[in-house]
Every structure is written in structure tokens, then in C-alpha cells.
Design a protein around this motif. Structure first.
Motif, PDB file in Angstrom:
ATOM      1  N   ARG A  49       5.470 -11.015  11.865  1.00 56.33           N
ATOM      2  CA  ARG A  49       5.012  -9.718  12.384  1.00 56.33           C
ATOM      3  C   ARG A  49       5.357  -8.586  11.422  1.00 56.33           C
ATOM      4  O   ARG A  49       4.547  -7.680  11.204  1.00 56.33           O
ATOM      5  N   ALA A  50       6.536  -8.644  10.847  1.00 57.30           N
ATOM      6  CA  ALA A  50       6.926  -7.598   9.895  1.00 57.30           C
ATOM      7  C   ALA A  50       5.971  -7.587   8.710  1.00 57.30           C
ATOM      8  O   ALA A  50       5.513  -6.521   8.271  1.00 57.30           O
ATOM      9  N   ALA A  51       5.647  -8.761   8.203  1.00 55.54           N
ATOM     10  CA  ALA A  51       4.726  -8.852   7.070  1.00 55.54           C
ATOM     11  C   ALA A  51       3.318  -8.419   7.474  1.00 55.54           C
ATOM     12  O   ALA A  51       2.616  -7.740   6.720  1.00 55.54           O
ATOM     13  N   TYR A  52       2.911  -8.799   8.671  1.00 55.68           N
ATOM     14  CA  TYR A  52       1.576  -8.470   9.159  1.00 55.68           C
ATOM     15  C   TYR A  52       1.402  -6.953   9.240  1.00 55.68           C
ATOM     16  O   TYR A  52       0.416  -6.395   8.764  1.00 55.68           O
ATOM     17  N   TYR A  53       2.356  -6.274   9.839  1.00 57.53           N
ATOM     18  CA  TYR A  53       2.245  -4.830   9.985  1.00 57.53           C
ATOM     19  C   TYR A  53       2.429  -4.100   8.653  1.00 57.53           C
ATOM     20  O   TYR A  53       1.834  -3.044   8.428  1.00 57.53           O
ATOM     21  N   SER A  55       1.321  -4.981   5.837  1.00 51.84           N
ATOM     22  CA  SER A  55       0.059  -5.010   5.091  1.00 51.84           C
ATOM     23  C   SER A  55      -1.114  -4.430   5.877  1.00 51.84           C
ATOM     24  O   SER A  55      -2.207  -4.312   5.339  1.00 51.84           O
ATOM     25  N   ARG A  56      -0.890  -4.057   7.133  1.00 53.72           N
ATOM     26  CA  ARG A  56      -1.964  -3.519   7.974  1.00 53.72           C
ATOM     27  C   ARG A  56      -1.441  -2.289   8.732  1.00 53.72           C
ATOM     28  O   ARG A  56      -1.268  -2.309   9.950  1.00 53.72           O
ATOM     29  N   PRO A  57      -1.184  -1.194   8.018  1.00 54.91           N
ATOM     30  CA  PRO A  57      -0.558  -0.030   8.659  1.00 54.91           C
ATOM     31  C   PRO A  57      -1.388   0.582   9.776  1.00 54.91           C
ATOM     32  O   PRO A  57      -0.824   1.142  10.715  1.00 54.91           O
ATOM     33  N   MET A  58      -2.714   0.488   9.711  1.00 59.97           N
ATOM     34  CA  MET A  58      -3.519   1.051  10.798  1.00 59.97           C
ATOM     35  C   MET A  58      -3.292   0.288  12.096  1.00 59.97           C
ATOM     36  O   MET A  58      -3.237   0.876  13.177  1.00 59.97           O
ATOM     37  N   GLU A  59      -3.161  -1.025  12.018  1.00 56.64           N
ATOM     38  CA  GLU A  59      -2.865  -1.794  13.217  1.00 56.64           C
ATOM     39  C   GLU A  59      -1.468  -1.488  13.730  1.00 56.64           C
ATOM     40  O   GLU A  59      -1.236  -1.444  14.943  1.00 56.64           O
ATOM     41  N   ALA A  60      -0.538  -1.275  12.812  1.00 58.49           N
ATOM     42  CA  ALA A  60       0.818  -0.907  13.231  1.00 58.49           C
ATOM     43  C   ALA A  60       0.790   0.411  14.006  1.00 58.49           C
ATOM     44  O   ALA A  60       1.397   0.534  15.078  1.00 58.49           O
ATOM     45  N   MET A  61       0.072   1.396  13.479  1.00 55.25           N
ATOM     46  CA  MET A  61      -0.024   2.689  14.171  1.00 55.25           C
ATOM     47  C   MET A  61      -0.659   2.516  15.546  1.00 55.25           C
ATOM     48  O   MET A  61      -0.190   3.084  16.540  1.00 55.25           O
ATOM     49  N   ASN A  62      -1.719   1.758  15.610  1.00 54.57           N
ATOM     50  CA  ASN A  62      -2.408   1.566  16.883  1.00 54.57           C
ATOM     51  C   ASN A  62      -1.515   0.865  17.895  1.00 54.57           C
ATOM     52  O   ASN A  62      -1.682   1.034  19.106  1.00 54.57           O
ATOM     53  N   ASP A  63      -0.570   0.086  17.391  1.00 51.75           N
ATOM     54  CA  ASP A  63       0.327  -0.651  18.265  1.00 51.75           C
ATOM     55  C   ASP A  63       1.639   0.093  18.526  1.00 51.75           C
ATOM     56  O   ASP A  63       2.614  -0.490  18.980  1.00 51.75           O
ATOM     57  N   LEU A  65       3.743   1.589  16.428  1.00 50.01           N
ATOM     58  CA  LEU A  65       4.827   1.437  15.457  1.00 50.01           C
ATOM     59  C   LEU A  65       4.658   2.429  14.315  1.00 50.01           C
ATOM     60  O   LEU A  65       3.539   2.837  13.990  1.00 50.01           O
ATOM     61  N   ALA A  66       5.743   2.794  13.691  1.00 49.63           N
ATOM     62  CA  ALA A  66       5.708   3.691  12.541  1.00 49.63           C
ATOM     63  C   ALA A  66       5.685   2.846  11.273  1.00 49.63           C
ATOM     64  O   ALA A  66       6.662   2.150  10.971  1.00 49.63           O
ATOM     65  N   PRO A  67       4.583   2.876  10.507  1.00 53.87           N
ATOM     66  CA  PRO A  67       4.540   2.093   9.262  1.00 53.87           C
ATOM     67  C   PRO A  67       5.614   2.568   8.289  1.00 53.87           C
ATOM     68  O   PRO A  67       6.075   3.713   8.345  1.00 53.87           O
ATOM     69  N   ASP A  68       6.016   1.688   7.390  1.00 56.96           N
ATOM     70  CA  ASP A  68       7.059   2.053   6.430  1.00 56.96           C
ATOM     71  C   ASP A  68       6.516   2.918   5.302  1.00 56.96           C
ATOM     72  O   ASP A  68       7.269   3.372   4.441  1.00 56.96           O
ATOM     73  N   ARG A  69       5.209   3.170   5.306  1.00 53.97           N
ATOM     74  CA  ARG A  69       4.590   3.996   4.271  1.00 53.97           C
ATOM     75  C   ARG A  69       3.378   4.697   4.874  1.00 53.97           C
ATOM     76  O   ARG A  69       2.632   4.093   5.645  1.00 53.97           O
ATOM     77  N   VAL A  70       3.190   5.966   4.543  1.00 54.23           N
ATOM     78  CA  VAL A  70       2.061   6.721   5.085  1.00 54.23           C
ATOM     79  C   VAL A  70       0.849   6.479   4.185  1.00 54.23           C
ATOM     80  O   VAL A  70       0.647   7.159   3.169  1.00 54.23           O
ATOM     81  N   TRP A  71       0.052   5.492   4.549  1.00 55.11           N
ATOM     82  CA  TRP A  71      -1.194   5.213   3.845  1.00 55.11           C
ATOM     83  C   TRP A  71      -2.033   4.296   4.716  1.00 55.11           C
ATOM     84  O   TRP A  71      -1.586   3.844   5.777  1.00 55.11           O
ATOM     85  N   LEU A  72      -3.256   4.037   4.280  1.00 56.42           N
ATOM     86  CA  LEU A  72      -4.173   3.223   5.066  1.00 56.42           C
ATOM     87  C   LEU A  72      -4.103   1.743   4.722  1.00 56.42           C
ATOM     88  O   LEU A  72      -4.807   0.936   5.332  1.00 56.42           O
ATOM     89  N   GLY A  73      -3.242   1.404   3.785  1.00 59.88           N
ATOM     90  CA  GLY A  73      -3.146   0.015   3.374  1.00 59.88           C
ATOM     91  C   GLY A  73      -4.154  -0.302   2.282  1.00 59.88           C
ATOM     92  O   GLY A  73      -5.011   0.508   1.924  1.00 59.88           O
ATOM     93  N   ALA A 150      -2.989   7.557  14.844  1.00 62.28           N
ATOM     94  CA  ALA A 150      -1.871   8.344  14.314  1.00 62.28           C
ATOM     95  C   ALA A 150      -1.194   9.191  15.386  1.00 62.28           C
ATOM     96  O   ALA A 150       0.018   9.399  15.346  1.00 62.28           O
ATOM     97  N   LYS A 151      -1.985   9.728  16.312  1.00 63.01           N
ATOM     98  CA  LYS A 151      -1.461  10.537  17.421  1.00 63.01           C
ATOM     99  C   LYS A 151      -0.449  11.590  16.948  1.00 63.01           C
ATOM    100  O   LYS A 151       0.703  11.586  17.377  1.00 63.01           O
ATOM    101  N   PRO A 152      -0.842  12.497  16.050  1.00 64.92           N
ATOM    102  CA  PRO A 152       0.120  13.509  15.581  1.00 64.92           C
ATOM    103  C   PRO A 152       0.539  14.444  16.712  1.00 64.92           C
ATOM    104  O   PRO A 152      -0.301  14.917  17.484  1.00 64.92           O
TER     105      PRO A 152
END
Length: 597
Positions: A49-53, A55-63, A65-73, A150-152
Motif C-alpha cells: 500500500r505504501a508503494a502503491y500510494y 506512485s499514485r498520489p491522486m489516488e492517495a489524495m482521493n483516499d 491520505l497526504a502524499p509524501d510529495r505535492v505532484w500528480l505523479g 485535494a480538498k484545500p
């Protein structure tokens, strides 16, 4: 079906790790007889799961979670190769474990994880990232949901959102490069359907920032945010939208029209693609979750089901008092104004009325119901012209589910089909199944929204027929609408295999659906293009439904007077999304256990 926000390759799991459930996710699973095996399995799940999120920050945001980097992947070819290497390593770790040393619940997780990762590895060989869209969904549409992901809510969140907007050109450029690679390799969507996709892409190109769905966070700031900050952030957001984002969408639309459409393959079926016969065979097995099924077997089953359903349709036509031919009855249903809404509000209110009627009946058929509610919304305007009649969108973690009803082209949205659509997409179909899955406790995070298509779509179709027992269909026309929907899913077995394995044309597929269902021409055209652009997915519905009914009849025969439909449904939904093999094992275990009581 579930709403597809992202059709990049084939998403083998819709994975959720809500912050609210963090304690449950990280807690030990059910105690295994060998703690070391349990611990190793739990660590594997967490690492994946850690690896999945990551490499897929948009899915992490939707779920949530806060991605470890602010980008779209990244979706570049080297990233695809890295993901494949990672998945192979995960499988190797799984295979070193002693499955028999695990508890029963852990063995279910083991089997589902194996299916998920094995399928990612298997399908990676075909490079689906080279055509990251189908007729109604694609990365260009997925990006328009960034405000929901993102839900800012504060200055930091808005600055991160603006950074994401400024990353859009890089992300779109990578997707464009992948599609160019697909052109070079002959792995594209068929040119014949792209004329229907062009308007959807063109609609995403806007004149002013305020016209884009991406502007939504700047239209209304939190009241607690200082006015000066609002002014600054809005200016930065508008600059991003009017500059790099608009340019990226315009460049992509130009590429699509001037390069992709002219260069796309002229063949229709997946079997015509490089290594296409093997590709379609593997897709058929993935979407049915059956390891040995063939396109020929699927096609034949579809023909048999169509013949059976036609006999039932003829009976219901007589109950409606219609004395003409089957074709005349179809024409009557497709054209009589009484069957069609005149305003979007009428269609939405009718769907809402049906949904509330169903709600009152659910406790008689289910022992466990989800805590999460759902709402009813129109299909977003930018998707509606090529979208299906309705879909379920689980939405971001923490939000209510959404039953989308398509209010575009109202003269193609028959009211007599609305009960079946609502049963399938809302309750007790996708919302009930999906929300219960998200509410599972003490399971690995990948399972919270795991979605094997044969189970998920089969359950939705099962829910349509369950509506007969529940008393949801009140007129012969509504019952015929249900049967038309069932025939539509059976026809998919014939049409999908026909297109992708037997050389059928687009018109042949349209003619087959026209002859065997009461669907309108607009719906038929949209659906056929969906099957063409998303090979194999249409096979999941009927195949899964047949298996669920087979298992229910098995339980009824074995248990007799001891059969309880509520217990059966709770058993079927107990583990969330599962393969048909896991579902069968669970029902057989329920039968054995119930037989001894």
C-alpha cells in the motif's frame, strides 16, 4: 457500474485507507496459529500500500491520505517498468509464505492480494498505459476532479492545490508521449469511435479560468481565511488556470485531433492489436475472475441467456396487454412520450422516490446495512454526452456515495428502466456493497474498496432481479425494463466477444442490442463504443450474476427451511469485493456451518 474517474490502464483495485480507520488498519489481523506468518503477511500488505500510494498520489489524495510529495505523479515508461518490478517482488514475498499457517480470514486476504498483484503483473505485458482512456473516461477528465481529491481548506492546502495545477502540463505531456508511443506501436483506441470522444476532450478546453471545474476552490474560500490571503491565492490560481493548465488542455486537444485520430488503428477489436488474441483472452479471465474461461464459452453462454430472457420478455409483453410483435413493442417503448421525463428534475426526483422506497425494504433482506448514506446527482455535464444512463461514484473517503443519473438527452432515458438502474447503482447494489466494503474492520487496507469486476458488477445485476422479490417493480413496463436490462447484460457476452474475438463490426453490435433490448439508439451507440474501447469489462456483469444466483440456489437447496435470505446476503457481502472462487468458498462454508445449527 462504478464510476470511472481514472481509466489509466485497468485499475485492478480502488484502494482506500481512511485516516479514521488507521487504528484498525495497523492493528493485528485475526490471530494466526503462526505469529511470524501473520506478521510477515501484514508487513507485505503495508509495504504494497505504501508503494502503491507513493506512485499514485491522486489516488492517495482521493483516499484521504497526504502524499509524501505535492505532484500528480508520473506515468512515464520507466515508472511503468518500476511498478512491474515492485509487483514481482511483492509476489515473490507472498509465495515464500506458508498459506496454511494463516488464519481463515488471513487466507482470504492472501488469495485476494495474490489475484490483485498477479493480474497487475500479467496485464503489464500489454502496456495499456499507451491508451489511457476509453469512450467516456480518461486522464483528462480525471484531472477535473482535482478539487474533490485535494480538498484545500487552509492556506497550505490552497498553495498545494495551486502547485498541482502548475504540474498539469508535465502530467499531460507524459500522457501524450505515452499515446504517441501507442501510435508508433499500433496500440491505440480504434479510429472509428474517436469522433465521439473528440467533443468530450474539446469541452475540457475553456476560455476563462472561471469556466473550468478546476476553479471551484477559488469560487468559495473558507470564511476563516483572511481576505488578503484569499486575494493572493485566487490570483495565483487564476494565473495557473489561464496559463499552463489551459495551454496543456489546448495542446492535448490539438494533438488528439491532428495526430491521434488520423494515426489510430482502423481495426475495431482487441484481437487486432499486437499480441491481441492473448490480450483479449487475459482480459476475459481478469474481468470474470475465472482462470480458464474462453471467449467462445462466454459467447455461447450469452446466446443461451438471450434465448431464455426473450421468453420471459414475451410473457411480460402479454401482461402489458400488447398484442403486436416484439419489435413493435420495442418501438412503442422507445417512442411513446409517456415513458420519458421532460425535465432533469423529474428524472432525478423519480430516482429519489424509487431509492427511498427501496430503503424501507432493505431490513427484510439484509442483516447488516452500511452506515454511510448516498446522494443522487446528475452525471457531470462534461461527461454526460458519452456516459452511461447511470453510475455509482463512491466519492472521496469520508463523503457520501453518489448515484449519478444521466440527465442528458432526456428522450433516451426511459422511466420504466429507472427501478432496475436504481437497484443496481444505489441500493442494494453498488452503494450497499461498496459502503459495506469501506466499513470493514481489521482487514488490510487494500481490501477496503477492492473491486473484482465479476463480483461487483454481478452483485449489481443480482440486485436488479432481487427487486422482484422486494416488490420494487409495479407495472409490466417496469418489469420489462428490468428484463431489457438483463438482456442487455447477456447481450454483452455476445457483443463483446463478437467485437474483440470474432471480427464483429460496430453496426453488427448495435443491431444485436437493438434486436434484443428496449434500449434507445443513443444508449446503444454509447454502450457499444464503451465495449469497443474497454475490452472485456462488459463480460463481468452477467457472468458474476449467474454465479451469485447459482450459489443462492445451492444454499436454498441445502438448507431448506433453515435458509435465511438475510444470512445469505450478509455472507455474500461479508468480505467486501472478492473473486468468484473466494465467494463460492465463503458460501459453501456458510452452508456447512448453518447445516449444523
Amino acid at each position: 457500474m462504478f464510476a470511472a474517474r481514472c481509466i489509466i490502464a485497468l485499475s485492478l483495485t480502488l484502494s482506500v485507507a481512511p485516516a479514521a480507520l488507521a487504528a484498525d488498519i495497523t492493528a493485528p489481523l485475526v490471530q494466526a496459529t503462526t505469529p511470524s506468518a501473520s506478521t510477515a503477511l501484514k508487513q507485505l500488505f503495508e509495504d504494497e500500500r505504501a508503494a502503491y500510494y507513493r506512485s499514485r498520489p491522486m489516488e492517495a489524495m482521493n483516499d484521504g491520505l497526504a502524499p509524501d510529495r505535492v505532484w500528480l505523479g508520473t506515468v512515464a515508461p520507466e515508472e511503468q517498468a518500476r511498478r512491474l518490478s515492485e509487483d514481482r517482488a511483492f509476489l515473490a514475498r507472498l509465495e515464500r509464505m506458508d498459506r496454511q499457517a494463516l488464519s481463515e480470514d488471513e487466507r482470504v486476504s492472501y488469495d485476494l492480494f495474490r489475484f490483485m498483484v498477479e493480474q497487475r503483473v500479467l496485464l503489464a505485458r500489454y502496456g495499456e498505459w499507451r491508451r489511457p482512456f476509453n469512450n467516456d473516461s480518461g486522464f483528462y477528465g480525471e484531472l477535473l476532479f482535482l478539487p474533490d481529491m485535494a480538498k484545500p481548506r487552509d492556506v497550505v492546502g490552497y498553495e498545494a492545490y495551486i502547485a498541482l495545477l502548475n504540474d498539469v502540463p508535465r502530467y499531460v505531456a507524459e500522457q501524450t508521449a505515452n499515446m504517441r508511443q501507442g501510435l508508433a506501436d499500433g496500440f491505440t483506441q480504434p479510429a472509428e469511435i474517436l469522433g465521439e470522444v473528440s467533443p468530450v476532450i474539446a469541452a475540457a478546453v475553456y476560455e476563462r479560468a472561471e469556466d473550468s471545474p478546476l476553479y471551484a476552490p477559488f469560487a468559495r474560500f473558507p470564511e476563516s481565511m483572511p481576505a488578503a490571503e484569499q486575494t493572493r491565492l485566487k490570483a495565483a490560481g487564476v494565473a495557473a488556470l489561464n496559463g499552463p493548465v489551459r495551454t496543456a488542455y489546448a495542446d492535448f486537444a490539438r494533438f488528439f485531433e491532428t495526430e491521434y485520430r488520423p494515426g489510430a488503428t482502423k481495426a475495431l477489436g482487441a484481437s487486432s492489436l499486437p499480441d491481441g488474441a492473448a490480450y483479449y483472452r487475459d482480459l476475459a479471465r481478469y474481468f470474470t475472475t475465472l482462470p480458464d474461461v474462453t471467449p467462445e464459452q462466454i459467447h455461447q453462454k450469452g446466446l443461451e441467456e438471450i434465448a431464455r430472457i426473450r421468453a420471459e420478455m414475451t410473457t411480460v409483453m402479454g401482461q402489458a396487454g400488447f398484442t403486436g410483435s416484439f419489435a413493435q413493442f420495442q418501438a412503442f417503448l422507445r417512442t411513446d412520450p409517456r415513458f420519458y421525463p421532460t425535465t432533469p428534475e423529474q428524472l432525478l426526483r423519480e430516482a429519489s422516490w424509487i431509492a427511498k422506497e427501496i430503503d424501507a425494504k432493505l431490513p427484510d433482506y439484509f442483516g447488516r446495512l452500511p452506515r454511510t448514506p448516498f446522494t443522487i446527482k446528475p452525471v457531470p455535464t462534461h461527461l454526460a454526452p458519452t456516459y452511461t444512463a447511470g453510475r455509482y461514484n463512491p466519492g472521496p473517503v469520508g463523503a457520501a456515495g453518489e448515484y449519478w443519473v444521466n440527465t442528458y438527452a432526456l428522450n433516451t432515458r426511459p422511466l420504466y428502466a429507472l427501478p432496475a438502474l436504481t437497484l443496481h447503482e444505489a441500493a442494494p447494489g453498488h452503494h450497499t456493497q461498496g459502503a459495506l466494503s469501506r466499513e470493514l474492520e481489521k482487514v488490510p487496507a487494500f481490501r477496503l474498496n477492492f473491486y473484482p469486476h465479476a463480483y461487483g458488477e454481478g452483485w449489481g445485476l443480482y440486485a436488479e432481479k432481487l427487486g422482484v422479490e422486494m416488490g420494487v417493480y409495479h407495472t409490466p413496463y417496469e418489469d420489462f425494463g428490468r428484463l431489457s436490462y438483463e438482456a442487455w447484460r447477456a447481450a454483452r457476452l455476445v457483443v463483446d466477444t463478437g467485437i474483440h474475438s470474432m471480427g464483429w463490426s460496430r453496426q453488427q453490435a448495435r443491431d444485436y442490442l437493438t434486436a434484443n433490448t428496449a434500449m434507445t439508439a443513443h444508449e446503444i451507440n454509447t454502450e457499444v463504443d464503451r465495449y469497443i474501447s474497454w475490452p472485456g469489462q462488459a463480460l463481468a456483469y452477467k457472468w458474476g450474476e449467474l454465479k451469485i444466483w447459482e450459489l443462492r440456489h445451492r444454499a436454498e437447496a441445502a438448507l431448506g427451511d433453515r435458509f435465511d435470505v438475510r444470512e445469505f446476503h450478509d455472507t455474500a457481502l461479508r468480505h467486501g469485493g472478492v473473486t468468484l472462487k473466494v465467494l463460492e468458498d465463503q458460501v459453501d462454508a456458510y452452508i456447512a456451518q448453518r447445516s449444523t445449527r
